[in-house]
Scaffold this motif. Structure first.
Motif, PDB file in Angstrom:
ATOM      1  N   ASN A  28       0.821  -1.215   0.000  1.00  0.00           N
ATOM      2  CA  ASN A  28       0.000   0.000   0.000  1.00  0.00           C
ATOM      3  C   ASN A  28       0.854   1.264   0.000  1.00  0.00           C
ATOM      4  N   ARG A  29       1.975   1.239   0.745  1.00  0.00           N
ATOM      5  CA  ARG A  29       2.849   2.408   0.760  1.00  0.00           C
ATOM      6  C   ARG A  29       3.425   2.681  -0.622  1.00  0.00           C
ATOM      7  N   VAL A  30       3.747   1.615  -1.341  1.00  0.00           N
ATOM      8  CA  VAL A  30       4.265   1.793  -2.704  1.00  0.00           C
ATOM      9  C   VAL A  30       3.173   2.310  -3.633  1.00  0.00           C
ATOM     10  N   LEU A  31       1.979   1.741  -3.504  1.00  0.00           N
ATOM     11  CA  LEU A  31       0.878   2.120  -4.399  1.00  0.00           C
ATOM     12  C   LEU A  31       0.376   3.540  -4.135  1.00  0.00           C
ATOM     13  N   THR A  32       0.223   3.912  -2.850  1.00  0.00           N
ATOM     14  CA  THR A  32      -0.330   5.228  -2.499  1.00  0.00           C
ATOM     15  C   THR A  32       0.742   6.299  -2.349  1.00  0.00           C
ATOM     16  N   LYS A  33       2.002   5.843  -2.180  1.00  0.00           N
ATOM     17  CA  LYS A  33       3.132   6.761  -1.961  1.00  0.00           C
ATOM     18  C   LYS A  33       2.949   7.589  -0.679  1.00  0.00           C
ATOM     19  N   ALA A  46       0.116  12.078  12.100  1.00  0.00           N
ATOM     20  CA  ALA A  46      -1.132  12.665  11.612  1.00  0.00           C
ATOM     21  C   ALA A  46      -1.394  14.006  12.282  1.00  0.00           C
ATOM     22  N   ALA A  47      -1.092  14.115  13.574  1.00  0.00           N
ATOM     23  CA  ALA A  47      -1.284  15.379  14.296  1.00  0.00           C
ATOM     24  C   ALA A  47      -0.358  16.465  13.744  1.00  0.00           C
ATOM     25  N   LYS A  48       0.887  16.104  13.477  1.00  0.00           N
ATOM     26  CA  LYS A  48       1.828  17.058  12.891  1.00  0.00           C
ATOM     27  C   LYS A  48       1.384  17.470  11.488  1.00  0.00           C
ATOM     28  N   ALA A  49       0.895  16.494  10.727  1.00  0.00           N
ATOM     29  CA  ALA A  49       0.448  16.782   9.368  1.00  0.00           C
ATOM     30  C   ALA A  49      -0.738  17.733   9.370  1.00  0.00           C
ATOM     31  N   TYR A  50      -1.671  17.531  10.322  1.00  0.00           N
ATOM     32  CA  TYR A  50      -2.834  18.418  10.414  1.00  0.00           C
ATOM     33  C   TYR A  50      -2.390  19.851  10.704  1.00  0.00           C
ATOM     34  N   LYS A  51      -1.454  20.001  11.639  1.00  0.00           N
ATOM     35  CA  LYS A  51      -0.954  21.329  11.985  1.00  0.00           C
ATOM     36  C   LYS A  51      -0.277  21.987  10.787  1.00  0.00           C
ATOM     37  N   LEU A  52       0.544  21.222  10.079  1.00  0.00           N
ATOM     38  CA  LEU A  52       1.237  21.767   8.907  1.00  0.00           C
ATOM     39  C   LEU A  52       0.263  22.163   7.808  1.00  0.00           C
ATOM     40  N   ARG A 281       5.327  28.963   1.653  1.00  0.00           N
ATOM     41  CA  ARG A 281       4.539  27.928   0.962  1.00  0.00           C
ATOM     42  C   ARG A 281       5.430  26.763   0.558  1.00  0.00           C
ATOM     43  N   ILE A 282       6.588  27.077  -0.007  1.00  0.00           N
ATOM     44  CA  ILE A 282       7.510  26.021  -0.443  1.00  0.00           C
ATOM     45  C   ILE A 282       8.009  25.213   0.754  1.00  0.00           C
ATOM     46  N   THR A 283       8.383  25.925   1.828  1.00  0.00           N
ATOM     47  CA  THR A 283       8.905  25.244   3.018  1.00  0.00           C
ATOM     48  C   THR A 283       7.858  24.337   3.649  1.00  0.00           C
ATOM     49  N   LEU A 284       6.632  24.862   3.801  1.00  0.00           N
ATOM     50  CA  LEU A 284       5.566  24.063   4.412  1.00  0.00           C
ATOM     51  C   LEU A 284       5.219  22.853   3.553  1.00  0.00           C
ATOM     52  N   ASN A 285       5.202  23.050   2.243  1.00  0.00           N
ATOM     53  CA  ASN A 285       4.897  21.932   1.346  1.00  0.00           C
ATOM     54  C   ASN A 285       5.957  20.843   1.452  1.00  0.00           C
ATOM     55  N   GLU A 286       7.224  21.261   1.557  1.00  0.00           N
ATOM     56  CA  GLU A 286       8.299  20.276   1.697  1.00  0.00           C
ATOM     57  C   GLU A 286       8.149  19.490   2.998  1.00  0.00           C
ATOM     58  N   LYS A 287       7.762  20.171   4.074  1.00  0.00           N
ATOM     59  CA  LYS A 287       7.572  19.486   5.352  1.00  0.00           C
ATOM     60  C   LYS A 287       6.411  18.493   5.280  1.00  0.00           C
ATOM     61  N   SER A 290       7.510  15.475   3.185  1.00  0.00           N
ATOM     62  CA  SER A 290       8.444  14.601   3.905  1.00  0.00           C
ATOM     63  C   SER A 290       7.752  13.822   5.014  1.00  0.00           C
ATOM     64  N   LEU A 291       6.683  14.387   5.571  1.00  0.00           N
ATOM     65  CA  LEU A 291       5.968  13.724   6.663  1.00  0.00           C
ATOM     66  C   LEU A 291       4.955  12.706   6.140  1.00  0.00           C
ATOM     67  N   GLU A 292       4.219  13.055   5.106  1.00  0.00           N
ATOM     68  CA  GLU A 292       3.125  12.209   4.632  1.00  0.00           C
ATOM     69  C   GLU A 292       3.541  11.250   3.523  1.00  0.00           C
TER      70      GLU A 292
END
Length: 330
Positions: A28-33, A46-52, A281-287, A290-292
């Motif tokens: 699934n990780r390979v298929l969904t990336k 997930a909590a960090k991702a929501y905040k970001l 925007r670029i920095t937040l997108n990179e974070k 990298s997290l998700e």
């Protein structure tokens, strides 16, 4: 301690199930990336991702606000430069009219041109961007200026009135604000927005054009043009009156130039803010990525290993089942 066949089979079945789950997760990780698809899979991430993602959404709102404000400022600057050019042309006509060689006919012609320039200034001061009047302060849906009998009015108020109440109202209107959140931590104190935590986008035309009456001389540049035109139309120009009017006209022109300078400074600030938000925007997108999102090469490696482990488990199972069958036969 004797280990029965049933115990071996139960342990094998449990471990095989774990290998199957790990293989499925890796697949699934390979298929969904993605590192996870549900909060329950990784609550902390997930909590960090929501905040970001919230920070990213807020940043997008700030960026959209900045772009709208820049468009608004560009329109204001364009109209102000137009007014400045009109006053520059008017100054040339005034200098021509006050020379000793100008005849009464020439002065009257110049006076007519100055009155036409009055109307041009009012048209520029009533400029719109879309459905928004640029120089109406907080009132953006109504025409702010009107020339009545050669005298300028701002929302029905005489801009050169000597009435203290009228002047107080004009002063208050000149300082009106429309505050926009551009990501400077907008906060409130006592029900009001804290100073310097939001950006003011309101423009009152009273600021660049001036208002009030000092020592009997209009402070508004539109009215000054009318007063100078009236003086030029006289058979004999009063030098003292004309000197006072032209001196004040020069001050009013300088005030208009200062307004253009302030606009340029604020525009530079807005451009810098826009660049900062673009970088955010670029920095937040990179974070977020990298997290998700997974490292695909690493995910494929993990999948290959999980598949190898699962296949190995199946072979072990064949060995266990084969031995158990022989034992049974014996």
């Amino acid at each position: 301690m004797r280990i029965t066949t049933n115990q071996v089979l139960r342990n094998y079945q449990s471990n095989l199930s774990k290998s199957s789950v790990e293989l499925d997760n890796a697949r699934n990780r390979v298929l969904t990336k993605r590192n996870f698809n549900k909060t329950s899979e990784n609550p902390a991430a997930a909590a960090k991702a929501y905040k970001l993602r919230k920070e990213y959404a807020d940043n997008e709102n700030y960026l959209e606000n900045v772009k709208n404000v820049i468009s608004h400022f560009d329109a204001v600057e364009s109209s102000t430069l137009q007014m400045s050019e009109i006053t520059k042309q008017a100054n040339a006509l005034i200098l021509e009219g006050i020379t000793s060689t100008a005849s009464i006919e020439q002065r009257k012609t110049l006076a007519t041109s100055l009155r036409n320039m009055q109307e041009s200034l009012v048209l520029s001061a009533n400029s719109k961007l879309g459905e928004t009047f640029l120089f109406g302060g907080q009132t953006t849906d109504s025409v702010p200026f009107e020339l009545v009998d050669g005298k300028l009015q701002y929302f029905g108020l005489d801009v050169s009135s000597t009435d203290p109440d009228v002047q107080a109202k004009l002063k208050k209107m000149a300082g009106e604000e429309i505050l926009v959140d551009l990501g400077f931590g907008m906060s409130f104190s006592g029900g009001n927005v804290t100073a310097n935590s939001a950006f003011n986008t309101a423009f009152s035309g009273l600021t660049p054009l001036g208002f009030g009456n000092k020592d009997g001389v209009d402070q508004n540049i539109v009215n000054l043009l009318g007063d100078i035109a009236t003086e030029l139309e006289k058979d004999t120009v009063d030098d003292d009156t004309m000197n006072a009017l032209t001196k004040q006209f020069d001050k009013a022109r300088n005030n208009l130039t200062d307004f253009v300078t302030v606009l340029g400074t604020k525009n530079n600030f807005l451009e810098a803010t826009s660049n900062r938000l673009d970088d955010n925007r670029i920095t937040l997108n990179e974070k977020i990525v990298s997290l998700e999102n997974v490292d695909l090469s690493e995910a494929i490696t993990e999948y290959s290993w999980a598949q190898f482990a699962y296949n190995a488990a199946l072979k072990v199972g064949n060995s266990i089942l084969s031995q158990s069958f022989i034992d049974f036969m014996n």
